[in-house]
Design an enzyme around this catalytic site. Structure first.
Site, mmCIF file in Angstrom:
data_model
loop_
_atom_site.group_PDB
_atom_site.id
_atom_site.type_symbol
_atom_site.label_atom_id
_atom_site.label_comp_id
_atom_site.label_asym_id
_atom_site.label_seq_id
_atom_site.Cartn_x
_atom_site.Cartn_y
_atom_site.Cartn_z
ATOM 1 N N CYS A 147 0.836 -1.197 0.000
ATOM 2 C CA CYS A 147 0.000 0.000 0.000
ATOM 3 C C CYS A 147 0.878 1.255 0.000
ATOM 4 O O CYS A 147 2.097 1.176 0.105
ATOM 5 C CB CYS A 147 -0.909 -0.006 1.221
ATOM 6 S SG CYS A 147 0.024 0.137 2.762
ATOM 7 N N ALA A 194 3.219 1.566 2.851
ATOM 8 C CA ALA A 194 4.399 0.698 2.663
ATOM 9 C C ALA A 194 5.424 1.392 1.769
ATOM 10 O O ALA A 194 6.627 1.338 2.033
ATOM 11 C CB ALA A 194 3.987 -0.641 2.049
ATOM 12 N N ARG A 250 12.621 -5.798 5.682
ATOM 13 C CA ARG A 250 13.204 -5.469 4.379
ATOM 14 C C ARG A 250 14.725 -5.550 4.401
ATOM 15 O O ARG A 250 15.381 -5.489 3.375
ATOM 16 C CB ARG A 250 12.727 -4.079 3.955
ATOM 17 C CG ARG A 250 13.079 -3.682 2.521
ATOM 18 C CD ARG A 250 12.114 -2.629 2.037
ATOM 19 N NE ARG A 250 12.529 -1.929 0.845
ATOM 20 C CZ ARG A 250 13.021 -0.689 0.826
ATOM 21 N NH1 ARG A 250 13.208 -0.025 1.965
ATOM 22 N NH2 ARG A 250 13.337 -0.111 -0.303
ATOM 23 N N HIS A 302 5.660 5.831 -2.901
ATOM 24 C CA HIS A 302 6.978 6.334 -3.323
ATOM 25 C C HIS A 302 6.845 7.788 -3.753
ATOM 26 O O HIS A 302 7.635 8.636 -3.372
ATOM 27 C CB HIS A 302 7.518 5.553 -4.532
ATOM 28 C CG HIS A 302 7.677 4.080 -4.322
ATOM 29 N ND1 HIS A 302 7.497 3.168 -5.329
ATOM 30 C CD2 HIS A 302 8.013 3.365 -3.229
ATOM 31 C CE1 HIS A 302 7.720 1.951 -4.871
ATOM 32 N NE2 HIS A 302 8.038 2.037 -3.595
#
Ligand code: ICS
Length: 487
Positions: free
Chosen positions: A63, A66, A97, A196
């Site tokens: 999402c 994230a 991650r 992003h």
């Protein structure tokens, strides 16, 4: 041979679509296709992407939260990133991650910690601004060496309409430290990709405008910034070594192992080196427009890509950098040739299917091919049209292309094409391992890495060999599938 492969790939798509209701089949058909280096108007040119996932289908996407907290902001190590909302989002995006960093966690770096406002019903009903304000003050009290705070919104924040910008502004004026609110609520957009973009916008508006951090910066002609390397398993460190050996000075790593100051000084770079185009093309374009810094995409997966990229970077600087770079290439090529000599006979001709996020589905192809392996399928969870267009250059044969594929599709494609290795994410891992297929996790490098640069290629090759040639695969037959002894 290639025609046979293409036929099989087209058949695989047809069979998958047959099972869907008509409307879903029509929609999914636009996301699936076949392409090859010669393909005129193939799937890379036409695939529909960056669209909402069909409701009810098990997507592998993340999402917007994230994309902002987990991907772009989270690795900035000397800032504290508070997940604003219920506790789960912060906890599930914590540490998995593997973006490495140096520092003393809890003192001057905070990468693996979970900060959350831990929303409950009361906050949803009456608003959470007071709680956020209190959390920000507590953070400064408990962790006085933090160099700023980012507020990462979870879904409820946008729904209840809290004014986090105002809270951030007030805290900033009181603490005189960067306090940056990002409205990256999970429901925004169709995947982590919008996260992003929102994270890039916040960097543009809040970090790039902070000229105080770069006022005393001493430039050299060879300053570069690494953009879009998150130091997964140490990738950015491996990258930095090569650039420094070329004679360049790396002034910033965005955002793997980065500090706030590294973010703020990037406009002083002479060239921005962009690894992950998907997550950071926005800010690279902004720095080009605003500060006239050129940017260049590069690829450090596998020796062929690394060498070509080093030459491209060296050409930009010219002169002694070119000579240095040739020496670096010569030094490492000897080593990577040995790696290839060791593993190629065991891996040559093996077929691979990839399914990853927004960059690696094309960037890692060359690393496999350096070992003689063949990519027969690849796809992005959240790539855009420009990613698919770039993918075409990396194809060597007929390749099945799947955008935002779901578990059912991947399973069917794998059953049909019978690859020797599936390289995708943790949600796929056990599905295929239980089918008896070798698998590598290509997001976190399966607890391994780094995979960027020459040294890392030795690790990559060893990992692929271990995955594929492990004796465990001869023991995976279910008892009821085995022939009875004596039968
Ligand atoms: Fe870029 Mo997982 Fe990167 Fe890429 Fe991005 Fe994600 Fe990871 Fe994957 C990512 S930033 S987290 S290279 S480090 S969101 S592996 S697009 S999906 S392919």
């Amino acid at each position: 041979m290639s025609e046979m492969l293409e036929e099989l790939q087209l058949e695989a798509i047809k069979e998958v679509l047959e099972v869907y209701p008509a409307k879903a089949a029509k929609s999914r058909a636009k996301h699936l296709g076949v392409d090859s280096p010669e393909g005129v108007k193939g799937a890379c040119d036409t695939t529909r992407s960056n669209k909402q996932t069909v409701p009810g289908v098990m997507s592998q996407r993340g999402c917007a939260y994230a994309g902002s907290k987990g991907v772009v902001w989270g690795p900035i190590k000397d800032m504290i990133h508070i997940s604003h909302g219920p506790i789960g989002c912060g906890q599930y995006s914590r540490g998995g991650r593997r973006n490495y960093y140096t520092g003393t966690t809890g003192i001057d770096t905070f990468g693996t910690m979970n900060f959350s406002t831990d929303f409950s019903e009361k906050d949803i009903v009456f608003g959470g601004d007071t709680r956020l304000k209190k959390a920000l003050s507590e953070i400064d009290e408990l962790f006085p060496l933090n160099n700023g705070i980012s507020i990462q919104s979870e879904c409820p924040i946008g729904l209840i309409g809290d004014d986090i910008q105002a809270v951030a502004k007030k805290h900033k004026s009181e603490s005189s430290k960067p306090t940056i609110a990002v409205s990256c609520e999970g429901f925004r957009g169709v995947s982590q990709s919008l996260g992003h973009h929102l994270a890039n916008d916040a960097i543009r508006d809040e970090v790039m405008t902070d000229t105080s951090a770069r006022s005393d910066f001493q430039s050299t002609p060879y300053d570069v910034a690494i953009i879009g390397d998150y130091n997964i398993g140490g990738d950015a460190w491996a990258t930095r070594i090569l650039l420094e050996e070329m004679g360049l000075r790396v002034i910033a790593q965005w955002t793997g192992d980065a500090t706030y100051k590294e973010m703020a000084i990037a406009p002083k770079s002479k060239l921005n080196l962009l690894h992950c185009y998907r997550s950071m093309n926005y800010i690279s374009r902004h720095m080009e427009q605003e500060f006239e810094i050129p940017w260049m995409e590069y690829n450090f997966f596998g020796p062929s890509n690394t060498t070509a990229s080093l030459r491209k970077i060296a050409e930009f600087f010219g002169g002694e950098i070119v000579a240095n770079t040739e020496a670096v290439i010569a030094k490492y090529t000897k080593m990577t040739d040995e790696v290839i000599a060791k593993y190629k006979s065991k891996l040559e001709g093996k077929k691979v299917m990839l399914y990853i996020g927004g960059l690696r589905p094309r960037h890692v192809i060359g690393a496999y091919e350096d070992l003689g392996m063949e990519i027969i399928g690849t796809g992005y969870e959240f790539g855009h049209g420009d990613d698919y267009k770039r993918t075409k250059e990396d194809l060597s044969r007929s390749t099945l292309i799947y955008d935002d594929a779901n578990e059912y599709e991947l399973e069917q494609f794998v059953k049909k094409l019978r690859p020797d290795l599936v390289a995708a994410g943790v949600k796929e891992k056990y599905v295929f391992q239980k089918m008896g297929l070798p698998f590598r996790q290509m997001h976190s490098w399966d607890y391994s890495g780094p995979y960027h640069g020459y040294d890392a290629f030795a690790i990559f090759a060893k990992d692929m060999d271990l995955a594929m040639n492990s004796p465990v695969w001869s023991h995976t037959k279910a008892p009821w599938d085995k022939q009875e002894v004596g039968a």
